[in-house]
Design a protein around this motif. Sequence first.
Motif, PDB file in Angstrom:
ATOM      1  N   GLY A  74       0.821  -1.115   0.403  1.00 47.61           N
ATOM      2  CA  GLY A  74      -0.099   0.063   0.355  1.00 47.61           C
ATOM      3  C   GLY A  74       0.904   1.510  -0.257  1.00 47.61           C
ATOM      4  O   GLY A  74       0.808   2.671   0.318  1.00 47.61           O
ATOM      5  N   HIS A  75       2.260   1.139  -0.263  1.00 47.20           N
ATOM      6  CA  HIS A  75       2.952   2.034   0.336  1.00 47.20           C
ATOM      7  C   HIS A  75       3.539   2.512  -1.975  1.00 47.20           C
ATOM      8  O   HIS A  75       4.554   1.765  -2.506  1.00 47.20           O
ATOM      9  N   GLY A  76       3.207   3.531  -2.181  1.00 44.62           N
ATOM     10  CA  GLY A  76       3.244   3.460  -3.279  1.00 44.62           C
ATOM     11  C   GLY A  76       4.661   4.694  -3.937  1.00 44.62           C
ATOM     12  O   GLY A  76       4.472   5.481  -4.753  1.00 44.62           O
ATOM     13  N   GLY A  77       5.217   4.316  -2.749  1.00 42.51           N
ATOM     14  CA  GLY A  77       6.162   6.237  -3.180  1.00 42.51           C
ATOM     15  C   GLY A  77       5.409   6.827  -2.657  1.00 42.51           C
ATOM     16  O   GLY A  77       4.816   7.971  -3.643  1.00 42.51           O
ATOM     17  N   ALA A  78       5.083   7.318  -1.320  1.00 41.81           N
ATOM     18  CA  ALA A  78       4.238   8.109  -0.954  1.00 41.81           C
ATOM     19  C   ALA A  78       4.612  10.114  -0.971  1.00 41.81           C
ATOM     20  O   ALA A  78       5.656   9.847  -0.852  1.00 41.81           O
ATOM     21  N   ARG A  79       3.400  10.569  -1.306  1.00 37.74           N
ATOM     22  CA  ARG A  79       4.634  12.206  -2.080  1.00 37.74           C
ATOM     23  C   ARG A  79       4.210  13.102  -1.517  1.00 37.74           C
ATOM     24  O   ARG A  79       3.483  13.039  -0.449  1.00 37.74           O
ATOM     25  N   GLU A 103       0.480  12.395   1.191  1.00 39.92           N
ATOM     26  CA  GLU A 103      -0.375  11.857   0.044  1.00 39.92           C
ATOM     27  C   GLU A 103      -0.829  10.257   1.096  1.00 39.92           C
ATOM     28  O   GLU A 103      -0.040   9.727   1.003  1.00 39.92           O
ATOM     29  N   ALA A 104      -2.093  10.325   1.796  1.00 46.79           N
ATOM     30  CA  ALA A 104      -2.618   8.992   2.155  1.00 46.79           C
ATOM     31  C   ALA A 104      -2.953   8.237   1.093  1.00 46.79           C
ATOM     32  O   ALA A 104      -3.584   8.193  -0.086  1.00 46.79           O
TER      33      ALA A 104
END
Length: 351
Positions: A74-79, A103-104
């Motif tokens: 669930g961590h796509g590289g949080a911006r 960003e969640a």
Amino acid sequence: MAVREQAEMLWMDEGEDQTGFMTAVERSRRRRQLEATQRPALEQERSTRREQPAHQRSGTRDDLAAALERAATGHGGARPLSSGFTGPLPASDEDVPLVHVVEARVTFEDLVLTAENTTLCREIIREYRNRGRLAAYGLRPRRRLLLAGPSGTGKTRTAEALASSLGLPLVRVNLSAVVSSYLGQTARHLERILDFASRSQCVVSFDEFDMLAASRDDSDHGEMRRVATVLLQQLENYASDNLVVATTNHADLLDEAIWRRFDEVLIYRMPTQKQIAQLVKIKLRRFEYKINQEQVAQTMSGLSHAQVEAVCLDAMRAAVLSGAELLTTEDLQSSTAARKKRFREAGKSLG
């Protein structure tokens, strides 16, 4: 145009709200738009890969492994985000950032919660979205939440899922920078954080809240007793409708008065075998598998939500690197046994 470039263009397109990122509805619309534009290119790419020799497909398999990691965690590289806030991010007296604004990315579809906690979260989201209607009757939404339970049971991710559902940025408090041994400094840091958060719509997340709110009776550190007192006052006087979500693995250490400052308390427990089976299904949803869910859940019994996820990731990585086409019951049982063995050798039990 490359798929990655198309994605970047969609990110930078107009239509973002005043907090500097997309609402849930806007994200859904753009996701559908991106999928529609990508579909012909992806079909062509799949056709090309099928015609490639095996050694030329290794790079694609590595890309798939990276994608699986992002999808499963669930961590796509949080911006990082900072737009929408008035003034710079709050910093400590040593100029270390006190918060991280991101960003969640986690949603409730990624989580397995108890029926009670699911209902409470839905009610809290509904109240926040209808806070104007509540105000007309002199009411306010529940906004100060305490999430208590063992480590790895989904507390931190619930805070992120709440932010995602509300289309708000998540303000993560950096406790390592907040806590100071100098007189009065920790209290000043807390005041800066809550003042910053009150100037924009967001969800504020305090992980390991017991570090700040330990019982004043048990504390032998005068400064931390003062911090607990200041924190009580800050929570009592916090006027914003923003959600403040505190998590703790040690509810027994919290000051007795802290409990009264929260509008709602959500209790987290280790997952049942039924919940483990649901979680495995979620984590493997982007991977081909053929498993006996009952056997897998029984093998993983005693693991936390986070450890179940870790086992699934171990198994997926091994499958990708070995060239396996699908995951089996034996793959997950083997990954579970290996992880439990490593923890036993380190003096820790995973059930």
